[in-house]
Enzyme design. Structure first.
Site, PDB file in Angstrom:
ATOM      1  N   THR A   3      35.463  -8.688  38.928  1.00 17.76           N
ATOM      2  CA  THR A   3      36.124  -9.416  37.864  1.00 17.76           C
ATOM      3  C   THR A   3      36.641 -10.712  38.453  1.00 17.76           C
ATOM      4  OG1 THR A   3      36.779  -7.325  36.923  1.00 17.76           O
ATOM      5  CG2 THR A   3      37.920  -9.263  36.130  1.00 17.76           C
ATOM      6  N   ASP A 183      33.897  -1.297  41.691  1.00 25.12           N
ATOM      7  CA  ASP A 183      34.944  -2.274  41.984  1.00 25.12           C
ATOM      8  C   ASP A 183      35.349  -2.984  40.702  1.00 25.12           C
ATOM      9  OD1 ASP A 183      33.556  -5.173  41.937  1.00 25.12           O
ATOM     10  OD2 ASP A 183      32.174  -3.759  42.864  1.00 25.12           O
ATOM     11  N   SER A 184      36.630  -3.289  40.618  1.00 24.57           N
ATOM     12  CA  SER A 184      37.194  -4.034  39.498  1.00 24.57           C
ATOM     13  C   SER A 184      36.904  -3.316  38.179  1.00 24.57           C
ATOM     14  CB  SER A 184      36.661  -5.470  39.523  1.00 24.57           C
ATOM     15  OG  SER A 184      37.468  -6.316  38.752  1.00 24.57           O
ATOM     16  N   ALA A 185      36.228  -3.976  37.235  1.00 24.56           N
ATOM     17  CA  ALA A 185      35.899  -3.289  35.983  1.00 24.56           C
ATOM     18  C   ALA A 185      35.004  -2.081  36.237  1.00 24.56           C
ATOM     19  CB  ALA A 185      35.227  -4.252  35.010  1.00 24.56           C
TER      20      ALA A 185
END
Length: 343
Positions: A3, A183-185
């Site tokens: 993101t 990772d992230s979203a």
């Protein structure tokens, strides 16, 4: 990609919604500069900010990669360490990985993910299945969660039908040793997919979910945390608060607030029957305090959680930052991932 955003050039919500950005599709109603534009008529533009690469980009990388199309909307990229491929009797843990990008951008074919997951498969000694899922705002949540569950279902079916050795790569996967990661979203997706499949009990006899790996998980809430307030203009991290808010506006069901449980899982995390979870955080990430609180709440409900904060780096450093500090932290991350997958 994770993101990401561009702190120096990102436009405010008010300026984005003005009438100055006109196009044949009408005015721009949402924009994260360099990454995505959404027009008034629903048209979406995503500039090719990161190159996409073929699975054969690194023929000497000590891993074999190939793509498998599952439907018109979803496909996977599979990574198998060459050492395992050369040994017919060897099976490895299976890690299903979801890329980041605020649910709105990104691809399993992006070069940054191809490089990272090639290294992960080799160094953590596992088969990696990287999922290319549907993106918002064309496909708002829960589309990405649905795609994640469908990939897990497909993997189980592949194992069942592969008795005769076809497809051969499936025989390298040990479905009694499965991990969901992202990772992230993508970490948000891994978490929500884990919640779904553990709650259903559907795979209890065919798949053993051993752990969840959340790298800088993308969660939110209406109330701001201290790191969101203090670091929303940080030059040391790729994610800004304004970009984070824009991603949620584009990804959540229309009319939903950031306290929707898909954004803020703390409103419902107590009921999740999750396996051991590893959460990676970054010192300069605006999500750090939210991720620390999530670890605390999960532990308070009896879940085993290992939290790691890497100092001196920002959101998605393992994908976006090639500095010496980042490389040192990536090495530590890889060692921890190996030990988590092979306790």
């Amino acid at each position: 990609m994770a993101t990401i955003s561009f702190p120096h050039n990102h436009q405010s919500s008010d300026s984005r919604r003005g009438g100055s950005h006109h196009h044949r599709h009408g005015p721009v109603v949402e924009e994260i500069e360099g990454l995505i534009k959404v027009f008034n008529d629903g048209c979406v533009e995503r500039p090719p900010i990161v190159p996409t690469v073929s699975p054969t980009l690194h023929p000497s990388a000590k891993a074999t990669a190939f793509d498998i199309k599952l439907s018109n909307d979803t496909w996977t990229r599979v990574y198998i360490p060459d050492a395992a491929a050369a040994s017919p009797s060897v099976t490895l843990p299976l890690l299903v990985y979801f890329h980041g990008g605020g649910f709105c951008v990104g691809s399993a074919a992006w070069s940054c993910y191809h490089d990272f997951l090639t290294s992960l498969a080799v160094q953590a000694r596992c088969v990696v299945v990287s999922v290319n899922y549907r993106l918002a705002p064309e496909h708002r949540l829960p589309a990405a969660y649905d795609d994640g569950v469908n990939v897990v279902t497909w993997l189980v079916k592949q194992q069942i039908i592969s008795n005769g050795g076809y497809p051969s790569w499936v025989n390298k996967c040990n479905l009694s040793n499965v991990f969901l990661a992202g990772d992230s979203a993508g970490a948000n997706i891994a978490y929500q997919v884990a919640v779904r499949i553990t709650a259903s009990g559907k795979y209890v006899n065919t798949l053993n979910l051993k752990g969840i790996i959340l790298i800088h998980p993308f969660f939110g809430g209406e109330s701001r945390t201290s790191s969101e307030k203090q670091q929303h203009h940080s030059k040391s991290s790729a994610l800004t608060l304004s970009a984070s808010d824009a991603y949620w506006r584009l990804a959540l069901p229309r009319g939903a607030s950031r306290d929707h449980p898909w954004c803020n899982p703390l409103v419902s995390s107590a009921g999740a029957k999750l396996p051991t979870t590893m959460v990676f955080m970054a010192e300069f990430d605006i999500l750090k305090e939210r991720n620390l609180e999530m670890c605390k709440v999960m532990r308070s409900h009896g879940k085993r959680v290992e939290g790691i904060v890497h100092g001196g780096v920002g959101h998605a450093f393992h994908i976006l930052d090639n500095s010496s500090v980042s490389r040192d932290r990536i090495h530590d991350m890889m060692c921890r991932l190996h030990n988590f997958i092979h306790p």
